[in-house]
Design a protein around this motif. Structure first.
Motif, short mmCIF file in Angstrom:
data_model
loop_
_atom_site.label_atom_id
_atom_site.label_comp_id
_atom_site.label_asym_id
_atom_site.label_seq_id
_atom_site.Cartn_x
_atom_site.Cartn_y
_atom_site.Cartn_z
N PRO A 105 16.25 -13.88 3.47
CA PRO A 105 14.85 -13.74 3.90
C PRO A 105 14.06 -15.04 3.71
O PRO A 105 13.18 -15.36 4.49
CB PRO A 105 14.31 -12.63 3.00
CG PRO A 105 15.51 -11.81 2.67
CD PRO A 105 16.65 -12.78 2.57
N PHE A 124 -6.44 -7.96 7.00
CA PHE A 124 -5.40 -7.72 8.01
C PHE A 124 -5.48 -8.75 9.13
O PHE A 124 -4.44 -9.18 9.65
CB PHE A 124 -5.54 -6.30 8.60
CG PHE A 124 -5.36 -5.20 7.59
CD1 PHE A 124 -4.65 -5.42 6.41
CD2 PHE A 124 -5.89 -3.94 7.81
CE1 PHE A 124 -4.50 -4.41 5.47
CE2 PHE A 124 -5.73 -2.92 6.88
CZ PHE A 124 -5.04 -3.16 5.71
N SER A 179 23.51 -11.48 1.41
CA SER A 179 22.39 -11.92 2.24
C SER A 179 22.00 -10.83 3.24
O SER A 179 20.82 -10.66 3.56
CB SER A 179 22.71 -13.23 2.97
OG SER A 179 23.82 -13.06 3.80
N ALA A 198 19.88 -8.39 1.39
CA ALA A 198 18.53 -8.95 1.15
C ALA A 198 17.70 -8.90 2.44
O ALA A 198 16.51 -8.58 2.41
CB ALA A 198 18.65 -10.39 0.66
N ARG A 199 18.33 -9.20 3.58
CA ARG A 199 17.61 -9.16 4.87
C ARG A 199 17.16 -7.73 5.18
O ARG A 199 16.04 -7.51 5.65
CB ARG A 199 18.49 -9.69 6.00
CG ARG A 199 18.71 -11.18 6.00
CD ARG A 199 19.19 -11.67 7.36
NE ARG A 199 20.40 -11.00 7.81
CZ ARG A 199 21.64 -11.38 7.51
NH1 ARG A 199 21.83 -12.45 6.77
NH2 ARG A 199 22.68 -10.73 7.97
N ALA A 209 14.23 -6.84 3.10
CA ALA A 209 13.03 -7.54 3.58
C ALA A 209 12.47 -6.86 4.84
O ALA A 209 11.25 -6.67 4.96
CB ALA A 209 13.36 -9.00 3.88
N PHE A 256 3.73 -2.89 7.55
CA PHE A 256 3.18 -2.77 8.91
C PHE A 256 2.56 -1.38 9.11
O PHE A 256 1.44 -1.25 9.62
CB PHE A 256 4.31 -3.01 9.91
CG PHE A 256 3.85 -3.26 11.31
CD1 PHE A 256 3.03 -4.34 11.61
CD2 PHE A 256 4.24 -2.43 12.34
CE1 PHE A 256 2.61 -4.58 12.89
CE2 PHE A 256 3.82 -2.66 13.64
CZ PHE A 256 3.01 -3.75 13.92
N GLY A 275 1.57 0.61 6.72
CA GLY A 275 0.41 0.67 5.82
C GLY A 275 -0.82 0.02 6.43
O GLY A 275 -1.93 0.57 6.37
N VAL A 276 -0.62 -1.16 7.05
CA VAL A 276 -1.73 -1.88 7.68
C VAL A 276 -2.37 -1.00 8.76
O VAL A 276 -3.59 -0.84 8.81
CB VAL A 276 -1.24 -3.22 8.30
CG1 VAL A 276 -2.25 -3.76 9.30
CG2 VAL A 276 -0.99 -4.25 7.21
N PHE A 277 -1.55 -0.41 9.60
CA PHE A 277 -2.11 0.40 10.70
C PHE A 277 -2.73 1.70 10.19
O PHE A 277 -3.72 2.17 10.75
CB PHE A 277 -1.04 0.67 11.77
CG PHE A 277 -1.04 -0.43 12.80
CD1 PHE A 277 -1.82 -0.34 13.93
CD2 PHE A 277 -0.31 -1.59 12.59
CE1 PHE A 277 -1.87 -1.38 14.86
CE2 PHE A 277 -0.34 -2.63 13.50
CZ PHE A 277 -1.13 -2.52 14.64
N VAL A 290 -4.26 2.13 7.19
CA VAL A 290 -5.57 1.80 6.59
C VAL A 290 -6.55 1.36 7.68
O VAL A 290 -7.71 1.78 7.69
CB VAL A 290 -5.41 0.70 5.51
CG1 VAL A 290 -6.77 0.27 4.97
CG2 VAL A 290 -4.52 1.19 4.38
N ALA A 291 -6.07 0.52 8.63
CA ALA A 291 -6.96 0.05 9.69
C ALA A 291 -7.50 1.22 10.51
O ALA A 291 -8.67 1.22 10.90
CB ALA A 291 -6.22 -0.93 10.60
N VAL A 333 -10.19 2.99 8.42
CA VAL A 333 -11.40 2.16 8.34
C VAL A 333 -12.13 2.14 9.67
O VAL A 333 -13.36 2.27 9.73
CB VAL A 333 -11.02 0.72 7.90
CG1 VAL A 333 -12.20 -0.21 8.09
CG2 VAL A 333 -10.57 0.71 6.46
N LYS A 334 -11.39 2.00 10.78
CA LYS A 334 -12.03 1.90 12.10
C LYS A 334 -12.71 3.20 12.50
O LYS A 334 -13.79 3.20 13.06
CB LYS A 334 -11.00 1.48 13.15
CG LYS A 334 -10.68 -0.01 13.08
CD LYS A 334 -10.44 -0.55 14.45
CE LYS A 334 -11.04 -1.93 14.54
NZ LYS A 334 -11.17 -2.43 15.87
#
Lengths: 317, 64
Positions: A19, A56, B24, B27-28, B31, B39, B41-43, B45-46, B49-50
């Motif tokens: 990574p 974000f 490796s 690990a990939r 990741a 990703f 989580g971001v959507f 919460v967004a 919030v929106k």
């Protein structure tokens, strides 16, 4: 059947990339600058943005910038393998194949633009898409190897992040955010040519037409001085446009004045000193200059927001 | 290269991964998993919030 086996076996290459190798494709050092300048653009802009959406958005801008770095490393792997500065990058060193870098860059480009468009607004998303296209296609594929003014045009790509940050808040492109763009745009040529003056041989070996190799050192120093002179009024402009305060006016004048003085020294010495001390010093100072100018704007914006226009709970929820 | 015998008797060659390749790859994979979780989580919460309080104004909840 044997032919199929041969193809499969000859093409069988199992990646040993970690990574960290993929992270290196994102050019983390450039990404740090992008995050910082985008954040300043966001905080200096009039209006408020929800803190979650701000985080974000900065993340999406950072990933978008990283994606264009990965696309750059995909296309430039041949010349990166020739220059000492870039020979250890993941693609020329064989840890990541060019195709892997290309796919990685394209996927991250699409995801970052969509995320920014949905999280902030489509003006910001569109600007990020344009920035990636500009850096990866216009600069890397087209102009980098064909004109000695490559760094001037490439500098525009690096100058977009504060404009994107600004657009995240306002949803518009204004003269104010264009000034932030202009500061980085005019700063890039003297910054890079100071480096190019002492890494000339490297660029020559790689066949990249950097200005000193093409028009000579004297003309390069002339142009550096012109850019540094133009940078002075543009750097101070935010104080006159109203989004930089008195503190900014004083500090930016001192910084841009010093930058011009150091560039003048590079121009006046004109390479008489073989160790190129003045060029190296200017390169080091130029990095500090950009950081300090934007840090001053950032501090002023934070102070203004804390004591004048603080975030309220209503902004968060 | 390891070898394996196909059920029709034909010998096929298999690629056996080295320790480094296995490590490796793991690990990939981790990741990628972490990025996907972030990703999502971001959507999540967004979106909350929106929409703001309006997120509760779902017809399914409010129909009298």
């Amino acid at each position: 059947m044997a032919m199929v086996e041969d193809i499969v076996l000859n093409d069988a290459r199992v990646s040993e990339a970690t990574p960290a190798d993929y992270f290196e494709l994102l050019k983390p050092r450039v990404m740090r600058l992008v995050v910082f300048t985008a954040l300043v653009g966001m905080l200096a802009a009039p209006g408020a943005i929800n803190p979650f959406l701000a985080v974000f958005s900065v993340l999406a801008i950072a990933v978008g910038a990283g994606a264009s770095g990965a696309l750059n490393m995909w296309y430039d792997s041949d010349i990166d393998g020739v220059m000492t500065r870039t020979v250890k990058r993941p693609v020329p060193s064989g840890r990541v194949t060019p195709t892997e870098a290309l796919i990685f860059g394209v996927i991250l480009s699409v995801l970052s633009v969509l995320t920014l468009g949905l999280v902030a607004n489509w003006v910001a998303g569109g600007l990020l898409a344009f920035t990636i296209f500009f850096y990866a296609v216009i600069y890397t594929v087209w102009l980098k190897r064909s004109t000695p003014q490559n760094i001037v045009i490439g500098g525009a790509a690096g100058a977009f992040p504060p404009m994107i940050g600004w657009a995240c808040v306002t949803g518009t492109l204004t003269i104010d955010s264009a000034v932030l763009f202009a500061i980085i745009f005019l700063w890039t040529p003297p910054h890079f040519w100071a480096l190019a003056l002492w890494k000339m041989r490297d660029y020559d070996n790689a066949g990249v037409p950097m200005l000193p190799n093409v028009v000579g050192e004297k003309k390069t120093r002339d142009q550096m001085l012109i850019y540094a002179a133009l940078l002075l009024p543009v750097t101070v402009a935010p104080a006159f446009l109203g989004f930089g305060g008195v503190t900014y006016a004083v500090i930016s004048t001192l910084l841009a004045g010093t930058f011009l003085w150091l560039t003048y020294k590079v121009w006046a010495i004109a390479g008489a000193d073989e160790s190129l001390k003045a060029e190296k010093y200017l390169f080091g100072f130029s990095i500090f200059f950009l950081f300090a100018v934007f840090a001053t704007l950032l501090v002023e914006a934070v102070v203004f927001r804390t004591f004048g226009l603080a975030f309220t709970l209503g902004d968060i929820f | 290269m390891a070898e394996a015998r196909h059920k029709e008797g034909e010998i096929i060659e298999l690629v056996s991964l080295t320790d480094k390749q296995v490590k490796s790859r793991k690990a990939r994979n981790i990741a990628i998993a972490l990025c996907l979780v972030a990703f999502v989580g971001v959507f999540y919460v967004a979106t909350v919030v929106k929409f703001g309080p309006a997120i509760m104004q779902n017809r399914g909840f409010n129909q009298q």
